[in-house]
Write an enzyme that holds these catalytic residues in place. Structure first.
Site, PDB file in Angstrom:
ATOM      1  N   GLU A 194      -0.693  27.428  28.059  1.00  0.00           N
ATOM      2  CA  GLU A 194      -0.829  28.450  29.370  1.00  0.00           C
ATOM      3  C   GLU A 194      -0.003  27.788  30.734  1.00  0.00           C
ATOM      4  OE1 GLU A 194      -1.658  31.088  29.517  1.00  0.00           O
ATOM      5  OE2 GLU A 194      -3.383  31.715  28.096  1.00  0.00           O
ATOM      6  N   ASP A 245       0.917  37.652  23.258  1.00  0.00           N
ATOM      7  CA  ASP A 245       0.913  38.825  23.606  1.00  0.00           C
ATOM      8  C   ASP A 245       0.619  38.287  25.529  1.00  0.00           C
ATOM      9  OD1 ASP A 245      -1.505  37.339  23.466  1.00  0.00           O
ATOM     10  OD2 ASP A 245      -2.430  39.279  23.968  1.00  0.00           O
ATOM     11  N   GLU A 283      -4.712  37.693  22.860  1.00  0.00           N
ATOM     12  CA  GLU A 283      -5.697  37.020  23.467  1.00  0.00           C
ATOM     13  C   GLU A 283      -5.522  37.408  25.151  1.00  0.00           C
ATOM     14  OE1 GLU A 283      -5.638  34.052  27.092  1.00  0.00           O
ATOM     15  OE2 GLU A 283      -4.355  35.473  27.086  1.00  0.00           O
ATOM     16  N   GLU A 284      -4.710  37.962  25.598  1.00  0.00           N
ATOM     17  CA  GLU A 284      -5.071  38.815  26.677  1.00  0.00           C
ATOM     18  C   GLU A 284      -6.491  39.869  27.243  1.00  0.00           C
ATOM     19  OE1 GLU A 284      -3.574  37.937  29.686  1.00  0.00           O
ATOM     20  OE2 GLU A 284      -1.897  37.393  28.867  1.00  0.00           O
ATOM     21  N   ASP A 320       3.834  33.481  31.105  1.00  0.00           N
ATOM     22  CA  ASP A 320       2.161  33.494  30.368  1.00  0.00           C
ATOM     23  C   ASP A 320       2.383  34.523  29.138  1.00  0.00           C
ATOM     24  OD1 ASP A 320      -0.507  33.720  29.734  1.00  0.00           O
ATOM     25  OD2 ASP A 320      -0.925  35.613  31.256  1.00  0.00           O
TER      26      ASP A 320
END
Length: 379
Positions: free
Chosen positions: A167, A77, A140-141, A107
């Site tokens: 990351e 995501d 995740e975000e 990212d």
């Protein structure tokens, strides 16, 4: 452009083309795409559902009894595009002056592309001891909810020698990052006409007093040699209905960034005691710090793959942002965890996000070397 560069650029572009802005995420299609690619190259694939129409991917190859595998993790995501107009199509993956543009390029779809290709190439060029496991997550975000869900619902994560979180670090390894405790704090009162405030109870005044006490809050931890000191920030304030009523509801948020010396349950009790019973606290995100010893054999091996040698200036490094490493390091019993990815950390979440093509290519080689250098570090 050589073969490796073409491959990693093409795969990163293909991943960027999937709109996985979170919310809502929509990671199902990209998960299936990556899973199919890895399956074609001999990986065993498990799709783990998340929130109905979203998927995590777990890919494994070459697992053996000789050594535990290395785990690579990344997420599908991305954050929203923002209001400012992009100079390129944010889902186009255009390459300009050696920079690959697009939402997620840094990212962290570039990192996912690099680890996928590195895992495939490692088995074409050698026989990785212990094999490799890829854990590619959705969601995740907004606070690593996907990884949290994964470790609760999927009970076959196995063992591992170490964890690489892809990351953005510009391929400079970091061996830790602070934890995060996000809180929503509220106060209640009773309404009245603003011309007669004595007939009501003003919730905003309660929140204002609590915020001032929050500003003076003192952590009880000593300075962490890697992570420094814990910090706390009030990021949002809300409340009231209209200008001429006494507000009966108000609140604010706290973002606490913590070192490994802080226990979050204890910290919550300290904050509640400091602010008093008139403030209710809801935990939104609770992620521990990530920390690994600089002299760990796995760290030394990763440093070697990155051409970083003992006593190099500026090492060890730690990062300010949160990652799925907070969840997975704990799930794997505290294994050494390193954040290492090709993206530019300063470009994460920004308009006109890009990743240097050279960093993508470099990451594939670094990841491949890490896989091929794996051995039984912990006899």
């Amino acid at each position: 452009m050589d073969v490796l560069k073409r491959m990693v650029v093409k795969l990163t572009q293909e991943l960027i083309a999937f709109d996985t802005v979170n919310p809502p995420g929509n990671e199902y299609a990209i998960a299936k795409f990556v899973g199919a690619l890895l399956m074609e190259n001999g990986f065993n694939i498990t799709y783990v559902p998340f929130e109905g129409d979203r998927l995590h991917v777990i890919a494994e190859k070459g697992l053996s009894k000789e050594a535990f595998p290395i785990v690579f993790t990344g997420h599908f995501d991305t954050v929203p595009l923002g209001d400012k107009k992009w100079i390129t199509d944010p889902f186009g993956g255009q390459v300009l002056d050696g920079k690959l543009y697009g939402r997620g390029s840094s990212d962290m779809k570039g990192g996912v592309a690099a680890m996928v290709l590195a895992a495939i190439r490692a088995f074409k060029e050698g026989k990785p001891v212990g094999g490799v496991r890829l854990i590619l997550t959705s969601g995740e975000e907004l606070g690593c909810q996907g990884a949290n869900d994964l470790v609760v619902t999927y009970k076959d994560l196995g063992r591992a020698n170490g964890l690489i979180v892809g990351e953005p670090t510009a391929n400079i390894p970091a061996i830790g990052h602070k934890g995060g405790l996000y809180l929503r704090l509220t106060a209640t009162g009773s309404t009245a006409h603003s011309s007669m405030p004595h007939l009501g109870e003003n919730a905003i005044y309660k929140v204002a007093r609590a915020i001032l006490r929050t500003e003076q809050f003192q952590f009880k931890d000593e300075k962490d040699p890697l992570l420094g000191l814990s910090s706390l920030n009030v990021g949002r304030v809300f409340g009231g209905m209209n200008i001429n009523s006494v507000p009966d509801h108000a609140g604010f948020t706290i973002d606490a960034r913590t070192t490994s010396a802080i226990d979050h349950k204890t910290l919550l009790k300290q904050i509640q005691k400091e602010l008093g019973d008139g403030i209710s606290i809801e935990t939104l995100v609770d992620l521990p710090a990530v920390s690994t010893r600089a002299d760990d054999p796995f760290v030394k091996m990763v440093y070697e793959a990155c051409s970083i040698y003992p006593d190099a200036e500026g090492f060890p490094k730690a990062l300010p942002y949160l990652t799925d490493g907070s969840v997975l390091q704990k799930a794997y019993g505290g294994i050494p965890t390193i954040i290492l990815g090709p993206g530019q950390p300063e470009l994460a979440h920004k308009t006109d996000e890009f990743c240097f093509v050279s960093k993508l290519q470099e990451a594939v080689e670094i990841y491949k070397q890490i896989i091929l250098k794996n051995r039984n570090f912990y006899d």
